[in-house]
Design a protein around this motif. Sequence first.
Motif, mmCIF file in Angstrom:
data_model
loop_
_atom_site.group_PDB
_atom_site.id
_atom_site.type_symbol
_atom_site.label_atom_id
_atom_site.label_comp_id
_atom_site.label_asym_id
_atom_site.label_seq_id
_atom_site.Cartn_x
_atom_site.Cartn_y
_atom_site.Cartn_z
ATOM 1 N N SER A 201 0.819 -1.206 0.000
ATOM 2 C CA SER A 201 0.000 0.000 0.000
ATOM 3 C C SER A 201 0.860 1.266 0.000
ATOM 4 O O SER A 201 0.395 2.340 -0.387
ATOM 5 C CB SER A 201 -0.929 0.010 1.214
ATOM 6 O OG SER A 201 -0.177 -0.044 2.421
ATOM 7 N N GLN A 204 1.100 2.552 -3.686
ATOM 8 C CA GLN A 204 -0.105 2.830 -4.462
ATOM 9 C C GLN A 204 -0.089 4.304 -4.902
ATOM 10 O O GLN A 204 0.582 5.118 -4.278
ATOM 11 C CB GLN A 204 -1.341 2.554 -3.605
ATOM 12 C CG GLN A 204 -1.623 1.085 -3.365
ATOM 13 C CD GLN A 204 -2.304 0.427 -4.565
ATOM 14 O OE1 GLN A 204 -2.457 1.032 -5.630
ATOM 15 N NE2 GLN A 204 -2.686 -0.824 -4.403
ATOM 16 N N PRO A 205 -0.802 4.659 -5.977
ATOM 17 C CA PRO A 205 -1.700 3.782 -6.734
ATOM 18 C C PRO A 205 -0.980 3.035 -7.865
ATOM 19 O O PRO A 205 -0.084 3.582 -8.501
ATOM 20 C CB PRO A 205 -2.713 4.769 -7.316
ATOM 21 C CG PRO A 205 -1.906 6.023 -7.516
ATOM 22 C CD PRO A 205 -0.915 6.064 -6.392
ATOM 23 N N ASP A 207 -2.147 -0.386 -10.790
ATOM 24 C CA ASP A 207 -3.013 -1.498 -11.184
ATOM 25 C C ASP A 207 -2.188 -2.776 -11.145
ATOM 26 O O ASP A 207 -0.956 -2.738 -11.309
ATOM 27 C CB ASP A 207 -3.565 -1.276 -12.589
ATOM 28 C CG ASP A 207 -4.430 -0.033 -12.670
ATOM 29 O OD1 ASP A 207 -5.528 -0.050 -12.092
ATOM 30 O OD2 ASP A 207 -3.990 0.951 -13.296
#
Length: 221
Positions: A201, A204-205, A207
Amino acid sequence: MRQVVTFDAYGTLIDFQLGPTTLKVLADRLDLDGLNVEEFLDDFRVMRFQAVLEAYRPYHEVLHSSLRNAMRLHGLDYRTSDGDALVEAVPTFGPWPEVPDALRALKSKYEIAIISNTDDDLIKHNVANIGVEFDHVITAEQARAYKPDRQAFEHAFKVMDVEPSQVIHTAQGWEYDHIPTRDLGLARRVWINRYRRPGSSDYQPYDELNDLSGLPALLGC
């Protein structure tokens, strides 16, 4: 506005069989029965990463020195011919099965480019093995810097004549690609998680896909 999908090459587009190839090269002349293969290959990986953090030198020299250091760490006798055989194997590596079709689909909407930690004379054969024309193939040799150095990415943006906000970067590796690109202001980042590893995390961000087959649909092609 132009958009470019950029790719790391080895591991992302190319099935980079460096571990098995290294073991085959060494087994041709050494008894590896007492070798902890997993530890050896992990140390070889660490040595390669350490080498690209140092002053720039050609990638074939990085492979030689990293292999030598890993072999000596594990008590194996290194010969220059070992490094030569490994370097000679790299241009023979081909793409993951889904890669050519995915790239062809992306070309209907985007420019596509490679940003790779390699030498020009090595990557040209791997690109030919893929069989798809790239708009740009940018190497560490051209940038005089290796990823994760910011210079490698900034050189690529300059060559492609785009702002970072026009770039979608796609890569399998964390330390070379996803960690250093977090704060570059890219349009998007896509992690190709071929080995089903846990993400983070903190970066992120991004995909996440298991391979390149789903990338055209993700990017609207």
